[in-house]
Design an enzyme around this catalytic site. Sequence first.
Site, PDB file in Angstrom:
ATOM      1  N   CYS A  68       0.878  -1.233  -0.114  1.00  0.00           N
ATOM      2  CA  CYS A  68       0.109   0.075  -0.004  1.00  0.00           C
ATOM      3  C   CYS A  68       0.835   1.151  -0.022  1.00  0.00           C
ATOM      4  CB  CYS A  68      -0.901  -0.009   1.369  1.00  0.00           C
ATOM      5  SG  CYS A  68      -1.812   1.214   1.944  1.00  0.00           S
TER       6      CYS A  68
ATOM      7  N   THR B  73       0.223   4.347   0.278  1.00  0.00           N
ATOM      8  CA  THR B  73      -0.139   5.397   1.625  1.00  0.00           C
ATOM      9  C   THR B  73       0.731   4.928   2.932  1.00  0.00           C
ATOM     10  OG1 THR B  73      -2.341   5.840   0.632  1.00  0.00           O
ATOM     11  CG2 THR B  73      -1.745   6.737   2.949  1.00  0.00           C
TER      12      THR B  73
ATOM     13  N   CYS C 183       0.135   3.980  -6.892  1.00  0.00           N
ATOM     14  CA  CYS C 183      -1.197   3.335  -6.016  1.00  0.00           C
ATOM     15  C   CYS C 183      -1.038   1.868  -6.487  1.00  0.00           C
ATOM     16  CB  CYS C 183      -2.256   4.050  -6.285  1.00  0.00           C
ATOM     17  SG  CYS C 183      -3.673   3.446  -5.517  1.00  0.00           S
ATOM     18  N   THR C 184      -1.647   1.065  -5.641  1.00  0.00           N
ATOM     19  CA  THR C 184      -1.576  -0.220  -5.973  1.00  0.00           C
ATOM     20  C   THR C 184      -2.719  -0.599  -7.129  1.00  0.00           C
ATOM     21  OG1 THR C 184      -2.393  -1.074  -3.833  1.00  0.00           O
ATOM     22  CG2 THR C 184      -0.009  -1.308  -4.131  1.00  0.00           C
TER      23      THR C 184
END
Lengths: 263, 263
Positions: free
Chosen positions: B70, B72, B181-182
């Site tokens: 992730c 973030t 972002c994944t």
Amino acid sequence: MPIGIFDYGVGGLTVMKEIMEQLPDEHILYLGDTARVPYGVRSPGTVLNYSLENARFLVSKGIKFLVVACNTSSAVSLGMLKEKFSLPVIGVVGPGARAAVQMTKMKRVAVIGTETTINSGSYEKAIRSLDDSIQVTGVACPLFVPLIEEGWLDGEIVSLTAAKYLSSIRNDSADTLVLGCTHYPMIKHVIAATVRVPLIDSAVETAREVKAILEQGGMLRTGKGSALKKYFVTDAPGKFRDVGRKFLDHTIENITKISLGNT
Amino acid sequence: MPIGIFDYGVGGLTVMKEIMEQLPDEHILYLGDTARVPYGVRSPGTVLNYSLENARFLVSKGIKFLVVACNTSSAVSLGMLKEKFSLPVIGVVGPGARAAVQMTKMKRVAVIGTETTINSGSYEKAIRSLDDSIQVTGVACPLFVPLIEEGWLDGEIVSLTAAKYLSSIRNDSADTLVLGCTHYPMIKHVIAATVRVPLIDSAVETAREVKAILEQGGMLRTGKGSALKKYFVTDAPGKFRDVGRKFLDHTIENITKISLGNT
């Protein structure tokens, strides 16, 4: 004592805005559970727990009336909150449902909302408990909330998204459409242009019922001085202030960050 | 012992997919913190707490390697997780940054991601710590995740959204774009058609580094029998299975719902 309002984020501020217009002398406490936004994708059990924590917090601050300004939470937790607390509790589903029953002539009502709200069937239950000859169609519109929070309230992307979600309603010949999410009044103009049927704004209907109940119960504020507004959030107060201003159509001051559960 | 992977939802499954392709014999435990999705709108402190709880859970299950799948969470919590746990920990930011540094010739890299990832400046820091002559431009694309989760991977709405977010990159003459972002590999084709610069897929780069570290450390699985995959979620396992299948490009079985914090 103030009116307490909670939502998972800024959406409930559209309800607060209507309450401020109809009841300008009331003190109001608003809680946005922004650390756990959005409730619309969570399971009912999780929403129930969060709602209870929110209500407990506001009740502990001393409120005379609790407004659950979130359709997902109203759909799932209103019965439980009414049982647990000995003060008037109102959600946004009931007022929206009552207004829809009064408005529909063809007895065909469409409701739009988050996945959790639509899957809960709460509007259908509320409407059909008033008139079981009414046919209710629910359509989940998961992208509306992020689009609105991004501030893309006009233009091609929101129009195409509305057209994609609402095409079944256009063909379905419902004569009343309930905005079953407190964010949706922000794109009322886009929705109205897409479906061309009269809209029910639950925020307006809820404010109307809050006023009626306070009047009937002799609970209106009689004190002098200006009405106070206080805001509590569980995360990111700066973002709440900036995005929330558009929803409330008013500047937001007095924001306090609090913790609930493990937020 | 298995590799442990966590993300707040289904996005990290794009990383798991690449790890499964490059390391087909490894056992894997995947944790999706779906009760607290999405991390991209939360404050850094909140993301840090959630990441620590996720890591603790996986470590308690006995893992040999932790992948923070992730962006973030990698951006905010990787340093802390490396300090707290005595096993190899890798995030998705480092591998993406290293690949970008190798690819750019003009020394101009663009990064797209959630608001929290972009605001954290983590890719910029990681890239400039390797080569401080590289200019890094970050663009937050908050609507990509909800669009992808809605399954709108093709068509006008996703193309217009990409055009709106990425117009500055088209004019900016970056020669490398990092998908920070994944979720974004799911709309790689749309992004590539919009920006026309080479893309770095952090999921692919991360899987490559996981493989290299396991090989160098002599930590590859040598046991016989098929590799086991287990999934843990904090909410809504049914939705995880349905949406996740598209991200993993594989059916998902063995899902257990668990509680973390007050989820």
